[in-house]
Design a protein around this motif. Structure first.
Motif, PDB file in Angstrom:
ATOM      1  N   THR A 242       0.809  -1.222   0.000  1.00 54.19           N
ATOM      2  CA  THR A 242       0.000   0.000   0.000  1.00 54.19           C
ATOM      3  C   THR A 242       0.841   1.271   0.000  1.00 54.19           C
ATOM      4  O   THR A 242       0.296   2.373   0.018  1.00 54.19           O
ATOM      5  CB  THR A 242      -0.920   0.014   1.233  1.00 54.19           C
ATOM      6  N   THR A 243       2.163   1.132  -0.008  1.00 53.67           N
ATOM      7  CA  THR A 243       3.059   2.296  -0.003  1.00 53.67           C
ATOM      8  C   THR A 243       3.478   2.623  -1.430  1.00 53.67           C
ATOM      9  O   THR A 243       4.193   1.847  -2.064  1.00 53.67           O
ATOM     10  CB  THR A 243       4.310   2.020   0.846  1.00 53.67           C
ATOM     11  N   PRO A 244       3.053   3.760  -1.973  1.00 52.12           N
ATOM     12  CA  PRO A 244       3.393   4.079  -3.360  1.00 52.12           C
ATOM     13  C   PRO A 244       4.845   4.535  -3.500  1.00 52.12           C
ATOM     14  O   PRO A 244       5.325   5.370  -2.737  1.00 52.12           O
ATOM     15  CB  PRO A 244       2.436   5.224  -3.705  1.00 52.12           C
ATOM     16  N   ALA A 245       5.551   3.945  -4.455  1.00 53.74           N
ATOM     17  CA  ALA A 245       6.926   4.322  -4.762  1.00 53.74           C
ATOM     18  C   ALA A 245       7.299   3.696  -6.098  1.00 53.74           C
ATOM     19  O   ALA A 245       6.723   2.681  -6.508  1.00 53.74           O
ATOM     20  CB  ALA A 245       7.886   3.857  -3.667  1.00 53.74           C
ATOM     21  N   VAL A 246       8.273   4.310  -6.776  1.00 54.89           N
ATOM     22  CA  VAL A 246       8.747   3.806  -8.066  1.00 54.89           C
ATOM     23  C   VAL A 246      10.265   3.866  -8.077  1.00 54.89           C
ATOM     24  O   VAL A 246      10.859   4.843  -7.601  1.00 54.89           O
ATOM     25  CB  VAL A 246       8.197   4.642  -9.247  1.00 54.89           C
ATOM     26  N   LEU A 247      10.899   2.820  -8.603  1.00 56.82           N
ATOM     27  CA  LEU A 247      12.352   2.818  -8.803  1.00 56.82           C
ATOM     28  C   LEU A 247      12.610   2.328 -10.227  1.00 56.82           C
ATOM     29  O   LEU A 247      12.254   1.202 -10.570  1.00 56.82           O
ATOM     30  CB  LEU A 247      13.046   1.915  -7.784  1.00 56.82           C
ATOM     31  N   THR A 248      13.215   3.170 -11.019  1.00 63.89           N
ATOM     32  CA  THR A 248      13.483   2.837 -12.423  1.00 63.89           C
ATOM     33  C   THR A 248      14.958   3.009 -12.736  1.00 63.89           C
ATOM     34  O   THR A 248      15.525   4.085 -12.493  1.00 63.89           O
ATOM     35  CB  THR A 248      12.669   3.745 -13.370  1.00 63.89           C
ATOM     36  N   VAL A 249      15.589   1.961 -13.267  1.00 66.12           N
ATOM     37  CA  VAL A 249      16.939   2.072 -13.816  1.00 66.12           C
ATOM     38  C   VAL A 249      16.780   2.430 -15.287  1.00 66.12           C
ATOM     39  O   VAL A 249      16.331   1.618 -16.089  1.00 66.12           O
ATOM     40  CB  VAL A 249      17.735   0.771 -13.649  1.00 66.12           C
ATOM     41  N   LEU A 269      19.577   5.959 -12.353  1.00 61.68           N
ATOM     42  CA  LEU A 269      18.258   5.532 -11.918  1.00 61.68           C
ATOM     43  C   LEU A 269      17.480   6.674 -11.290  1.00 61.68           C
ATOM     44  O   LEU A 269      18.040   7.697 -10.887  1.00 61.68           O
ATOM     45  CB  LEU A 269      18.351   4.360 -10.944  1.00 61.68           C
ATOM     46  N   ASN A 270      16.170   6.462 -11.217  1.00 61.66           N
ATOM     47  CA  ASN A 270      15.251   7.474 -10.724  1.00 61.66           C
ATOM     48  C   ASN A 270      14.326   6.857  -9.688  1.00 61.66           C
ATOM     49  O   ASN A 270      13.839   5.744  -9.874  1.00 61.66           O
ATOM     50  CB  ASN A 270      14.443   8.065 -11.881  1.00 61.66           C
ATOM     51  N   VAL A 271      14.085   7.589  -8.601  1.00 60.65           N
ATOM     52  CA  VAL A 271      13.245   7.119  -7.503  1.00 60.65           C
ATOM     53  C   VAL A 271      12.125   8.126  -7.275  1.00 60.65           C
ATOM     54  O   VAL A 271      12.365   9.338  -7.246  1.00 60.65           O
ATOM     55  CB  VAL A 271      14.072   6.972  -6.209  1.00 60.65           C
ATOM     56  N   LEU A 341      -3.552  10.558  -7.340  1.00 59.30           N
ATOM     57  CA  LEU A 341      -2.151  10.718  -6.972  1.00 59.30           C
ATOM     58  C   LEU A 341      -1.294  10.565  -8.229  1.00 59.30           C
ATOM     59  O   LEU A 341      -1.513   9.657  -9.032  1.00 59.30           O
ATOM     60  CB  LEU A 341      -1.778   9.656  -5.940  1.00 59.30           C
ATOM     61  N   GLN A 342      -0.316  11.455  -8.424  1.00 58.97           N
ATOM     62  CA  GLN A 342       0.522  11.447  -9.617  1.00 58.97           C
ATOM     63  C   GLN A 342       1.964  11.094  -9.253  1.00 58.97           C
ATOM     64  O   GLN A 342       2.475  11.519  -8.211  1.00 58.97           O
ATOM     65  CB  GLN A 342       0.508  12.826 -10.292  1.00 58.97           C
ATOM     66  N   THR A 343       2.626  10.335 -10.133  1.00 55.23           N
ATOM     67  CA  THR A 343       4.026   9.993  -9.889  1.00 55.23           C
ATOM     68  C   THR A 343       4.992  10.983 -10.541  1.00 55.23           C
ATOM     69  O   THR A 343       6.210  10.831 -10.415  1.00 55.23           O
ATOM     70  CB  THR A 343       4.344   8.576 -10.405  1.00 55.23           C
ATOM     71  N   ALA A 344       4.459  11.990 -11.231  1.00 50.31           N
ATOM     72  CA  ALA A 344       5.309  13.060 -11.752  1.00 50.31           C
ATOM     73  C   ALA A 344       5.819  13.918 -10.601  1.00 50.31           C
ATOM     74  O   ALA A 344       5.336  13.816  -9.469  1.00 50.31           O
ATOM     75  CB  ALA A 344       4.523  13.904 -12.745  1.00 50.31           C
ATOM     76  N   SER A 345       6.799  14.784 -10.888  1.00 52.31           N
ATOM     77  CA  SER A 345       7.403  15.614  -9.844  1.00 52.31           C
ATOM     78  C   SER A 345       7.563  17.044 -10.328  1.00 52.31           C
ATOM     79  O   SER A 345       7.605  17.312 -11.530  1.00 52.31           O
ATOM     80  CB  SER A 345       8.770  15.048  -9.440  1.00 52.31           C
TER      81      SER A 345
END
Length: 428
Positions: A242-249, A269-271, A341-345
């Motif tokens: 249930t914790t939103p997070a993204v990790l991309t290499v 990579l981007n978090v 909720l958006q994952t953009a920053s």
């Protein structure tokens, strides 16, 4: 000042063609972060023409325009100006053909692939309407045009250049973004809206050798590959579902030929996270995993970690957001919604934080509603609807521009004409 929103928006019909031309010109002439000289010049000229006190060159290319009408609150509205190194593939008659030379001497195409031209055109249109309708409001309008949002350093550059001493402290800071939703859609969200973002460059060290003699090498390509796989478990196995997070290499660079084992490999990579504690945990896990893989591969030296950029989370103030949501309900009726909720920053929140002011940030849609509805019925939105940063991203000009101007007017007048707020939908 009864019906102030309606009074201000009566001038929109006369203004529309000029705003559209301004938008098309911006779209055809995009500029990268901290190079927005032409854009800034056009913005400054438009603001001066309608009576704003203008300051240019803040944080290199930032612009602010200030207009005061008697005593009252100060409302700051922000738009970002920069474009992206993307080759446009929209087929629009005003599509960008601009190329620039980067710091390494390489030619790069440039495109407004994120909709910042929409943001600028809408804020200029808003500023013009407010200047033409000064009897409908009281207070101070600060129109702020920020450079280099995409690089995450534009807001900070303006602040370091003395922004907080150039204008009165705002009672609220407002901003918006066009996203791949149907044009005419407007949505607010209380609390967390956009994620924090961290970009890292990691260098793994090995020992080079001939490809035929791997026993003489410490292969950094293998270490990098193992890191990529293992890093996928940070989100899936170390955080609650249930914790939103993204990790991309997003990048792996190593070697120059098929028969040479190189002496290093570089990962980028981007978090994306929403909670400071989760951010700290994820960044620590990345370092732990990479160091462990380097040790397991008998690397001759410790891996190196370089923090390339960092964006703060965008966490909307509840009272400010509730106020804007009520204003949108009155102006847009059922088209005013709650955003996902958006994952953009974004780096926009650094500006209100510097002033110690509350803020709210909302989104508008920019996709042709017929195209969006068809894709939704087929279940192919992710395949058929171009998203921000795509070479095919092209917000439909109307009603996107009208909507973006109306949102700014309705939101600003919630402070500048507070008695205007009403539960009855006015649908302008």
């Amino acid at each position: 000042m009864a019906n102030s929103v309606g009074t201000v928006l009566t001038g929109l019909d006369d203004l529309r063609a000029g705003v559209e031309d301004f938008y098309k010109d911006l779209h055809a002439h995009p500029e990268l972060g901290l190079r927005e000289h032409r854009t800034a010049g056009k913005v400054a000229g438009a603001l001066r023409e309608c009576g704003y006190e203008v300051t240019e060159g803040i944080g290199t290319t930032g612009v602010i325009g200030v207009l005061t009408r008697g005593d009252g609150p100060t409302v700051m509205l922000r738009a970002d100006m920069d474009a992206l190194p993307v080759r446009e593939n929209t087929g629009l008659p005003y599509a960008s053909t601009v190329t620039v030379t980067d710091r390494d001497g390489v030619e790069q195409p440039v495109m407004h692939a994120c909709g910042h031209d929409v943001h600028v055109a809408c804020l200029v249109g808003f500023a013009q309407l407010m200047a033409k309708s000064r009897d409908a409001w009281r207070g101070t309008v600060v129109a702020l045009f920020q450079p280099s949002e995409e690089n995450g350093d534009g807001a900070r550059a303006m602040i370091e250049d003395g922004l907080t001493s150039m204008v009165p402290r705002p009672d609220v800071v407002l901003a918006q973004h066009v996203l791949p939703y149907p044009a005419g859609y407007v949505a607010t969200r209380t609390g967390s809206f956009l994620s924090a973002a961290d970009s890292l460059r990691i260098t793994l060290h090995g020992r080079g050798a001939h490809g035929s003699s791997p026993q003489a090498a410490v292969d950094p390509v293998v270490m990098a590959a193992m890191c990529v796989v293992r890093l996928q478990t940070v989100i899936s196995r170390e955080l609650a579902a249930t914790t939103p997070a993204v990790l991309t290499v997003g990048s792996i660079q190593s070697g120059t030929g098929p028969n040479v084992i190189p002496d290093r490999a570089v990962l980028q990579l981007n978090v994306r996270t929403y909670d400071p504690a989760v951010r700290k945990q994820v960044l620590a896990s990345i370092k732990r995993i990479v160091r462990a893989e380097a040790a397991g591969g008998d690397a001759p030296k410790e891996p190196e970690f370089e923090h390339l950029s960092s964006f703060p989370p965008t966490i909307n103030d509840q009272d400010a957001t509730d106020t804007v949501a009520r204003a949108f309900a009155a102006c847009f009726g059922d088209d005013a919604r709650t955003a996902e909720l958006q994952t953009a920053s974004e780096d926009m929140s650094e500006i209100p934080h510097a002033f110690g002011a509350p803020f709210t940030y909302w989104c508008i849609g920019g996709i042709d509603s017929g195209l969006y509805d068809a894709a939704q019925k087929k279940g192919t939105i992710s395949q058929d609807i171009p998203v921000n940063h795509s070479p095919a991203f092209a917000p439909v000009m109307q009603p996107t521009l009208d909507t973006g101007i109306k949102t700014l007017v309705a939101a600003a007048l919630a402070w500048l004409a507070p008695e205007e707020t009403s539960p009855e939908a006015q649908n302008f």
